[in-house]
Scaffold this motif. Structure first.
Motif, PDB file in Angstrom:
ATOM      1  N   GLN A  89       0.846  -1.184   0.000  1.00  0.00           N
ATOM      2  CA  GLN A  89       0.000   0.000   0.000  1.00  0.00           C
ATOM      3  C   GLN A  89       0.889   1.244   0.000  1.00  0.00           C
ATOM      4  O   GLN A  89       1.786   1.374   0.843  1.00  0.00           O
ATOM      5  N   TYR A  90       0.635   2.151  -0.944  1.00  0.00           N
ATOM      6  CA  TYR A  90       1.363   3.420  -1.019  1.00  0.00           C
ATOM      7  C   TYR A  90       0.385   4.570  -0.808  1.00  0.00           C
ATOM      8  O   TYR A  90      -0.739   4.549  -1.324  1.00  0.00           O
ATOM      9  N   LYS A  91       0.820   5.583  -0.081  1.00  0.00           N
ATOM     10  CA  LYS A  91      -0.022   6.758   0.141  1.00  0.00           C
ATOM     11  C   LYS A  91       0.178   7.735  -1.017  1.00  0.00           C
ATOM     12  O   LYS A  91       1.316   8.104  -1.347  1.00  0.00           O
ATOM     13  N   LEU A  92      -0.919   8.145  -1.604  1.00  0.00           N
ATOM     14  CA  LEU A  92      -0.870   9.048  -2.756  1.00  0.00           C
ATOM     15  C   LEU A  92      -0.628  10.488  -2.307  1.00  0.00           C
ATOM     16  O   LEU A  92      -1.247  10.969  -1.356  1.00  0.00           O
ATOM     17  N   LYS A  93       0.290  11.169  -3.009  1.00  0.00           N
ATOM     18  CA  LYS A  93       0.532  12.583  -2.775  1.00  0.00           C
ATOM     19  C   LYS A  93       0.555  13.288  -4.125  1.00  0.00           C
ATOM     20  O   LYS A  93       1.405  12.989  -4.971  1.00  0.00           O
ATOM     21  N   VAL A  94      -0.389  14.172  -4.346  1.00  0.00           N
ATOM     22  CA  VAL A  94      -0.506  14.891  -5.611  1.00  0.00           C
ATOM     23  C   VAL A  94       0.146  16.259  -5.465  1.00  0.00           C
ATOM     24  O   VAL A  94      -0.178  17.018  -4.538  1.00  0.00           O
ATOM     25  N   ILE A  95       1.079  16.566  -6.387  1.00  0.00           N
ATOM     26  CA  ILE A  95       1.860  17.794  -6.307  1.00  0.00           C
ATOM     27  C   ILE A  95       1.756  18.554  -7.627  1.00  0.00           C
ATOM     28  O   ILE A  95       2.009  17.986  -8.699  1.00  0.00           O
ATOM     29  N   THR A  96       1.404  19.814  -7.566  1.00  0.00           N
ATOM     30  CA  THR A  96       1.345  20.645  -8.773  1.00  0.00           C
ATOM     31  C   THR A  96       2.755  20.888  -9.289  1.00  0.00           C
ATOM     32  O   THR A  96       3.663  21.255  -8.525  1.00  0.00           O
ATOM     33  N   ASP A  97       2.957  20.670 -10.600  1.00  0.00           N
ATOM     34  CA  ASP A  97       4.294  20.817 -11.186  1.00  0.00           C
ATOM     35  C   ASP A  97       4.149  21.201 -12.654  1.00  0.00           C
ATOM     36  O   ASP A  97       3.048  21.201 -13.208  1.00  0.00           O
ATOM     37  N   THR A  98       5.294  21.488 -13.268  1.00  0.00           N
ATOM     38  CA  THR A  98       5.296  21.846 -14.694  1.00  0.00           C
ATOM     39  C   THR A  98       5.431  20.616 -15.585  1.00  0.00           C
ATOM     40  O   THR A  98       5.341  20.714 -16.803  1.00  0.00           O
TER      41      THR A  98
END
Length: 233
Positions: A89-98
């Motif tokens: 199980q991996y925890k999702l982390k959404v990061i704004t990027d170019t």
């Protein structure tokens, strides 16, 4: 046809199918569905009695499967929820990027995205799973092929697709198809499916010879088959 019996305080729902066989068979599946296979000349009342007599065993099997079944809600593709990758199980982390990049790092799935909407993240993550599957499945196929050296099998063409009812299949021409969802399973379970399909290149049907070969190549195949069904049921 669906049927139901009462066993103590529990109700047991099952499908009943008549076949040309000598004895009653009961199958409990990882999704908790139950199939009863009865000889064609069976009397329905007697079938129900036999199912009730196996009630304790049936409920024990269901409880066993339930203990392994993930309890995560439907994925929303937002930071903080968990996603499977190679059995973990991996925890999702959404990061704004170019740029659009996905990385699995220290228990996290880091999704760098120009568009962080749930639908865009879902598409990006799906593409990443496919890319990883193409690499990992091919590497495992190369590792496993030497185990079949005596059968002189040429390396089959490997294809990946989303399938609703099968983990894998193979064509008469020697092409192996693997379910994309396998990338979420432990490597041992992926190996089990690949070995299963390679055995089909030698024995096309599920004969005793087929299962004997599969067990020789992977002695703990049942363990990895069960892990696969528990995690991805």
């Amino acid at each position: 046809m669906r049927h139901q019996i009462q066993y103590g305080s529990k109700k047991i729902d099952f499908s009943l199918e008549y076949q040309n066989r000598r004895s009653l068979g009961i199958k409990v599946y990882p999704n908790s569905s139950i199939k009863v296979l009865a000889p064609t000349n069976s009397i329905e009342k007697e079938v129900f009695q036999k199912v009730r007599a196996k009630g304790y065993w049936i409920l024990k099997q269901i409880a066993h499967f339930d203990s392994f079944r993930p309890t995560t809600p439907p994925r929303r593709y937002i930071s903080g929820e968990t996603h499977l990758y190679l059995g973990r199980q991996y925890k999702l982390k959404v990061i704004t990027d170019t740029e659009n990049v996905v990385k699995a790092y220290r228990g996290q799935l880091l999704v760098y995205a120009t568009d962080t909407s749930p639908k865009a993240v879902e598409i990006q993550l799906h593409q990443w799973y496919r890319q990883r599957a193409l690499i990992i499945f091919d590497e495992l196929l190369d590792e496993l092929l030497p185990k079949f050296r005596k059968y002189k099998i040429a390396k089959p063409i490997l294809s990946i697709r989303s399938m609703s009812k099968r983990w894998g299949s193979c064509t008469p021409g020697g092409k192996i198809l693997l379910n994309l969802e396998l990338i979420k399973a432990p490597k041992g379970s992926i190996e089990y499916v690949i070995i299963h399909e390679l055995c089909h290149l030698i024995y096309h049907s599920h004969t005793k010879a087929f299962f004997d070969l599969q067990t020789r190549i992977l002695p703990d195949c049942k363990k990895w088959k069960d892990r696969l069904e528990y995690i991805l049921a």
